[in-house]
Enzyme design. Structure first.
Site, mmCIF file in Angstrom:
data_model
loop_
_atom_site.group_PDB
_atom_site.id
_atom_site.type_symbol
_atom_site.label_atom_id
_atom_site.label_comp_id
_atom_site.label_asym_id
_atom_site.label_seq_id
_atom_site.Cartn_x
_atom_site.Cartn_y
_atom_site.Cartn_z
ATOM 1 N N ASP A 1 7.528 -6.416 3.238
ATOM 2 C CA ASP A 1 7.685 -5.497 4.287
ATOM 3 C C ASP A 1 6.631 -5.552 5.440
ATOM 4 O OD1 ASP A 1 8.923 -4.451 1.980
ATOM 5 O OD2 ASP A 1 7.624 -2.627 1.819
ATOM 6 N N ASP B 1 11.879 -2.881 3.488
ATOM 7 C CA ASP B 1 11.792 -1.272 2.986
ATOM 8 C C ASP B 1 13.050 -0.961 4.008
ATOM 9 O OD1 ASP B 1 10.542 0.413 1.100
ATOM 10 O OD2 ASP B 1 9.677 1.713 3.018
ATOM 11 N N HIS C 1 15.577 2.200 4.047
ATOM 12 C CA HIS C 1 15.941 3.619 3.415
ATOM 13 C C HIS C 1 16.855 4.413 4.255
ATOM 14 C CE1 HIS C 1 12.104 3.557 1.160
ATOM 15 N NE2 HIS C 1 11.361 3.550 2.285
ATOM 16 N N HIS D 1 15.830 10.237 3.256
ATOM 17 C CA HIS D 1 15.485 9.633 1.910
ATOM 18 C C HIS D 1 14.593 10.675 0.993
ATOM 19 C CE1 HIS D 1 13.417 6.590 -0.870
ATOM 20 N NE2 HIS D 1 14.745 6.273 -1.112
ATOM 21 N N HIS E 1 10.301 6.628 7.789
ATOM 22 C CA HIS E 1 9.984 5.234 8.121
ATOM 23 C C HIS E 1 11.133 4.221 7.688
ATOM 24 C CE1 HIS E 1 8.707 5.660 3.954
ATOM 25 N NE2 HIS E 1 8.964 4.216 3.993
ATOM 26 N N LYS F 1 14.911 -2.895 -0.307
ATOM 27 C CA LYS F 1 14.611 -1.912 -1.395
ATOM 28 C C LYS F 1 14.428 -0.412 -0.717
ATOM 29 C CE LYS F 1 9.669 -3.157 -0.837
ATOM 30 N NZ LYS F 1 9.333 -1.701 -0.514
ATOM 31 N N CYS G 1 3.234 -1.624 -2.055
ATOM 32 C CA CYS G 1 4.187 -2.449 -2.125
ATOM 33 C C CYS G 1 3.781 -3.857 -2.606
ATOM 34 C CB CYS G 1 5.146 -2.627 -0.848
ATOM 35 S SG CYS G 1 6.167 -1.147 -0.726
HETATM 36 C C1 VGL Z 1 5.624 1.332 1.330
HETATM 37 C C2 VGL Z 1 5.227 3.268 1.531
HETATM 38 C C3 VGL Z 1 6.294 3.772 1.565
HETATM 39 C C4 VGL Z 1 5.005 -0.052 1.766
HETATM 40 C C5 VGL Z 1 6.837 1.414 1.821
HETATM 41 O O1 VGL Z 1 5.564 -1.075 2.038
HETATM 42 O O2 VGL Z 1 3.693 -0.328 1.159
HETATM 43 N N1 VGL Z 1 4.592 2.170 1.506
HETATM 44 N N2 VGL Z 1 7.323 2.719 1.629
HETATM 45 ZN ZN ZN Z 2 9.165 3.213 2.172
#
Ligand code: VGL
Ligand code: ZN
Length: 199
Positions: free
Chosen positions: A10, A48, A50, A54, A83, A108, A153
């Site tokens: 990410d 990430d 979404h 979401h 986000h 994801k 993550c």
């Molecule tokens: C993440 C919160 C929400 C991450 C992703 O990449 O750690 N944290 N979505």
């Molecule tokens: Zn996320």
């Protein structure tokens, strides 16, 4: 000997300074990861990803604010600012990340009703992303993880890597944390207990 892969978690604009869910000094991982990637024959990225609206977004739950929690059918879920919405600039990889050598991008969090921290399973701990099968078919037995965020993550991916039978190393210098309510210390302990190597 088992093959190894680097999994870059990410490294997206929204997790970097100026982004919607900025991780403090998140952009500092970029040059470190670029250097690290040169030492691996196989590089995998996660993104990430979404849909708008979401269920992990606080904005989807009237009266809820970001960083509060919400009870989902699969358990407690932290709510986040909107986000990494599919197709937006915030969801793109940081422009400095050298990703051309990556062999796979795992997206994801694209199912509206389930969040996904781990590169292996969504937050119900049942819905697979396909990464386990991919690594097994490619005969990759060891993964090294880096990216954002250490305590979400990256940590959940490392724990699932262990539970799926892979060796797992986290390069802390190539990660930055959100650290919400002691989450960094808690997840560090969990990773150690699960046999994740922290370097
Ligand atoms: C993440 C919160 C929400 C991450 C992703 O990449 O750690 N944290 N979505
Ligand atoms: Zn996320």
């Amino acid at each position: 000997m088992a093959k190894e892969a680097l999994i870059v978690i990410d490294v997206q604009n929204d997790f970097c300074p100026g982004g919607a869910l900025a991780v403090e000094r998140g952009d500092e991982v970029v040059p470190v990861i670029n250097r690290l990637a040169g030492r691996f024959d196989h590089v995998i990225l996660t993104q990430d990803w979404h849909p708008a609206g979401h269920s992990s977004f606080a904005s989807s739950h009237p009266g809820k604010a970001p960083f509060e929690t919400f009870e989902m059918p699969y358990g407690e879920q932290t709510l986040w600012p909107d986000h990494c919405v599919q197709g937006t600039r915030g969801a793109e990889f940081h422009p400095g990340l050298e990703w051309t050598r990556a062999e796979l991008v795992i997206r994801k969090g694209f199912r509206k009703a389930i969040d996904s921290y781990s590169a292996f399973f969504e937050n119900d701990h049942k819905t697979p992303t396909g990464l386990t099968g991919y690594l097994r078919e490619r005969e990759i037995g060891k993964v090294t993880l880096a990216g954002l965020a250490t305590d979400f993550c990256v940590a959940y991916s490392a724990l699932d890597a262990r539970s799926q039978g892979f060796e797992a190393t986290v390069v802390l210098e190539a990660c930055r944390a959100i650290d919400l309510g002691g989450s960094l210390a808690a997840m560090t302990e969990k990773m150690k207990a699960a046999g994740v190597e922290l370097v």
